[in-house]
Design a protein around this motif. Structure first.
Motif, PDB file in Angstrom:
ATOM      1  N   PRO A 168      -0.336  12.896  -2.407  1.00  0.00           N
ATOM      2  CA  PRO A 168      -1.601  13.123  -3.568  1.00  0.00           C
ATOM      3  C   PRO A 168      -2.951  12.429  -2.741  1.00  0.00           C
ATOM      4  O   PRO A 168      -2.739  11.607  -2.184  1.00  0.00           O
ATOM      5  CB  PRO A 168      -1.228  12.691  -4.786  1.00  0.00           C
ATOM      6  CG  PRO A 168      -0.367  11.761  -4.473  1.00  0.00           C
ATOM      7  CD  PRO A 168       0.262  11.783  -3.358  1.00  0.00           C
ATOM      8  N   ASP A 169      -4.191  13.392  -3.060  1.00  0.00           N
ATOM      9  CA  ASP A 169      -5.210  12.784  -2.870  1.00  0.00           C
ATOM     10  C   ASP A 169      -5.371  11.426  -3.700  1.00  0.00           C
ATOM     11  O   ASP A 169      -4.843  11.316  -4.799  1.00  0.00           O
ATOM     12  CB  ASP A 169      -6.394  13.831  -3.230  1.00  0.00           C
ATOM     13  CG  ASP A 169      -6.505  14.812  -2.179  1.00  0.00           C
ATOM     14  OD1 ASP A 169      -5.942  14.750  -1.295  1.00  0.00           O
ATOM     15  OD2 ASP A 169      -6.911  16.024  -2.641  1.00  0.00           O
ATOM     16  N   GLU A 170      -6.153  10.482  -3.051  1.00  0.00           N
ATOM     17  CA  GLU A 170      -6.219   9.245  -3.802  1.00  0.00           C
ATOM     18  C   GLU A 170      -6.782   9.261  -5.152  1.00  0.00           C
ATOM     19  O   GLU A 170      -6.380   8.574  -6.040  1.00  0.00           O
ATOM     20  CB  GLU A 170      -7.053   8.399  -2.863  1.00  0.00           C
ATOM     21  CG  GLU A 170      -6.869   6.630  -3.298  1.00  0.00           C
ATOM     22  CD  GLU A 170      -7.429   5.980  -2.300  1.00  0.00           C
ATOM     23  OE1 GLU A 170      -8.321   5.228  -2.673  1.00  0.00           O
ATOM     24  OE2 GLU A 170      -7.057   6.152  -0.949  1.00  0.00           O
ATOM     25  N   ASP A 171      -7.824  10.181  -5.476  1.00  0.00           N
ATOM     26  CA  ASP A 171      -8.390  10.350  -6.758  1.00  0.00           C
ATOM     27  C   ASP A 171      -7.757  11.251  -7.810  1.00  0.00           C
ATOM     28  O   ASP A 171      -8.306  11.587  -8.586  1.00  0.00           O
ATOM     29  CB  ASP A 171      -9.753  10.570  -6.726  1.00  0.00           C
ATOM     30  CG  ASP A 171     -10.527   9.622  -5.949  1.00  0.00           C
ATOM     31  OD1 ASP A 171     -10.139   8.346  -5.970  1.00  0.00           O
ATOM     32  OD2 ASP A 171     -11.663   9.596  -5.322  1.00  0.00           O
ATOM     33  N   THR A 172      -6.665  11.842  -7.441  1.00  0.00           N
ATOM     34  CA  THR A 172      -5.938  12.734  -8.117  1.00  0.00           C
ATOM     35  C   THR A 172      -4.762  12.046  -9.260  1.00  0.00           C
ATOM     36  O   THR A 172      -3.873  11.526  -8.492  1.00  0.00           O
ATOM     37  CB  THR A 172      -5.174  13.637  -7.180  1.00  0.00           C
ATOM     38  OG1 THR A 172      -6.106  14.314  -6.493  1.00  0.00           O
ATOM     39  CG2 THR A 172      -4.571  15.036  -7.745  1.00  0.00           C
ATOM     40  N   ASP A 173      -4.640  12.679 -10.255  1.00  0.00           N
ATOM     41  CA  ASP A 173      -3.622  12.200 -11.147  1.00  0.00           C
ATOM     42  C   ASP A 173      -2.482  13.091 -10.834  1.00  0.00           C
ATOM     43  O   ASP A 173      -2.427  14.175 -10.215  1.00  0.00           O
ATOM     44  CB  ASP A 173      -4.050  12.839 -12.600  1.00  0.00           C
ATOM     45  CG  ASP A 173      -5.197  11.753 -13.361  1.00  0.00           C
ATOM     46  OD1 ASP A 173      -5.376  10.731 -12.680  1.00  0.00           O
ATOM     47  OD2 ASP A 173      -5.785  11.902 -14.198  1.00  0.00           O
ATOM     48  N   PRO A 174      -1.134  12.600 -11.303  1.00  0.00           N
ATOM     49  CA  PRO A 174      -0.128  13.432 -11.007  1.00  0.00           C
ATOM     50  C   PRO A 174      -0.023  14.629 -11.904  1.00  0.00           C
ATOM     51  O   PRO A 174      -0.817  14.833 -12.860  1.00  0.00           O
ATOM     52  CB  PRO A 174       1.079  12.415 -11.787  1.00  0.00           C
ATOM     53  CG  PRO A 174       0.491  11.243 -11.853  1.00  0.00           C
ATOM     54  CD  PRO A 174      -1.035  11.192 -11.905  1.00  0.00           C
TER      55      PRO A 174
END
Length: 92
Positions: free
Chosen positions: A14-20
């Motif tokens: 996932p992108d670093e700033d993305t929540d699951p």
């Protein structure tokens, strides 16, 4: 940061700033979750739940922000299936 949460082995990074994806976590693993906290090596541990995937994540993030030295784990409370099916979820 000592925040631990499950991801499937074949899931893209996932992108670093993305929540699951909470709907995906609920569908793939469990509708209910626990937040486990290990405060130190002297056995000061706690477990909170059951919670929805989103509520467990929010609690874990808040705890980690306040006490980054603690180990905070977000884990599924119930997974229907056999041990072999669970292993396959993470190793396919």
């Amino acid at each position: 940061m000592a925040l631990i949460y499950p991801v499937q082995a074949d899931a893209p990074e996932p992108d670093e700033d993305t929540d699951p994806d909470f709907e995906e976590l609920a569908a793939d693993l469990s509708d209910t979750w626990l937040v486990e906290i290990a405060v130190g090596e002297d056995g000061d541990d706690a477990c909170f739940g059951p919670l929805t995937a989103r509520a467990a994540w929010d609690l874990a993030i808040d705890l980690d922000d306040r006490r980054p030295e603690w180990t905070v784990s977000v884990v599924p409370l119930h997974v229907a299936g056999t041990a072999e099916e669970l292993v396959e979820l993470f190793e396919d």
